[in-house]
Design an enzyme around this catalytic site. Structure first.
Site, PDB file in Angstrom:
ATOM      1  N   SER A  79       0.877  -1.263   0.136  1.00 23.90           N
ATOM      2  CA  SER A  79       0.559   0.136   0.349  1.00 23.90           C
ATOM      3  C   SER A  79       0.697   1.141  -0.003  1.00 23.90           C
ATOM      4  CB  SER A  79      -1.344  -0.217   1.329  1.00 23.90           C
ATOM      5  OG  SER A  79      -1.837   1.222   1.175  1.00 23.90           O
ATOM      6  N   ASP A 178      -9.705  -5.329  -4.282  1.00 22.12           N
ATOM      7  CA  ASP A 178      -9.927  -4.317  -3.325  1.00 22.12           C
ATOM      8  C   ASP A 178     -10.095  -3.171  -3.800  1.00 22.12           C
ATOM      9  OD1 ASP A 178      -7.935  -2.462  -2.312  1.00 22.12           O
ATOM     10  OD2 ASP A 178      -6.062  -3.181  -3.065  1.00 22.12           O
ATOM     11  N   HIS A 208      -7.981  -5.291  -0.087  1.00 28.84           N
ATOM     12  CA  HIS A 208      -6.663  -4.981   0.264  1.00 28.84           C
ATOM     13  C   HIS A 208      -5.509  -5.581   0.592  1.00 28.84           C
ATOM     14  CE1 HIS A 208      -4.423  -1.048  -0.441  1.00 28.84           C
ATOM     15  NE2 HIS A 208      -4.465  -1.115   1.242  1.00 28.84           N
TER      16      HIS A 208
END
Length: 228
Positions: A79, A178, A208
């Site tokens: 991320s 996601d 995610h």
């Protein structure tokens, strides 16, 4: 040849986000694996008063330590940590990087609507307490300092230009389900990064938190194969 591997978690996260991958690699390699907690992050968030420069500096100091101790160093970033990983790879001599759900673009509205819809259905059926996605994000929403979200956005804006300077081999992995980082983010990374050795992998069943998803075994094996 000694090898070190830096793993960087995401915004509002903790090392636990990537720990399943760290555990997998530690059982199959003799690498030194470093998985630091970024300032203000961890199981209990304390983001007030922390800035994105601190998050980058913490990761960079960990990387410099690995570069000092090992001949070969890899970086895995999840991320926001993926964007920090790309920044560090542009600045330092690292062998390979892995970008997991990297937040070059963020918020997939269609998938987020599906996820919220699923929570609403579970709420109507009295099953919200068992909705895994709700449980994971409920705690974060309560603890997240609103102003720090701007620090996240500043971090992404700051690191984006460095994507064009990444020349080492890159593995980009993105979950198709996601809701935080849209699928197009992987295509964006692929377009921006000039490395001649790139691979993009989409995992069909992953949201995610990709290291905890249904495709995690495929992810772990792909990462190990790429880094080896």
């Amino acid at each position: 040849m000694s090898i070190g591997c830096l793993c960087i978690h995401g915004y509002t996260g903790s090392p636990e986000e990537v720990q399943p991958l760290v555990d997998f690699l530690s059982k199959r390699t003799n690498w030194e694996l470093v998985n630091p907690t970024l300032p203000g992050h961890g199981e209990k968030l304390d983001l007030a008063g922390h800035y994105f420069q601190e998050w980058i500096a913490t990761a960079e100091l960990a990387l410099l330590g690995l570069l000092d101790r090992h001949e070969t160093v890899y970086i895995v970033g999840f991320s926001m940590g993926g964007m920090i990983a790309a920044y560090l790879a542009a600045k330092h001599q690292v062998e390979r990087i892995v970008l997991l759900s990297a937040a070059g673009k963020y918020i997939s509205l269609p998938q987020m609507c599906k996820d919220v819809g699923g929570m609403c259905v579970d709420a109507c059926n009295g099953a919200l307490a068992s909705n895994e996605l709700f449980l994971r994000y409920q705690k974060k929403l309560k603890q997240t300092y609103f102003i720090s979200s701007f620090e996240f956005m500043k971090c992404v804006k700051f690191t984006r230009p460095y994507l064009r300077l990444v020349e080492c081999p890159v593995l980009i992995i993105q979950g198709e389900l996601d809701g935080m980082v849209p699928k197009k983010a992987a295509d964006y990374l692929d377009d921006e990064i000039p490395s001649s050795d790139k691979e993009v992998v989409f995992l069909k069943q992953s949201k995610h938190l990709i290291c905890h998803g249904d495709d995690k075994d495929e992810l772990f094996n792909r990462v190990l194969e790429f880094l080896n």
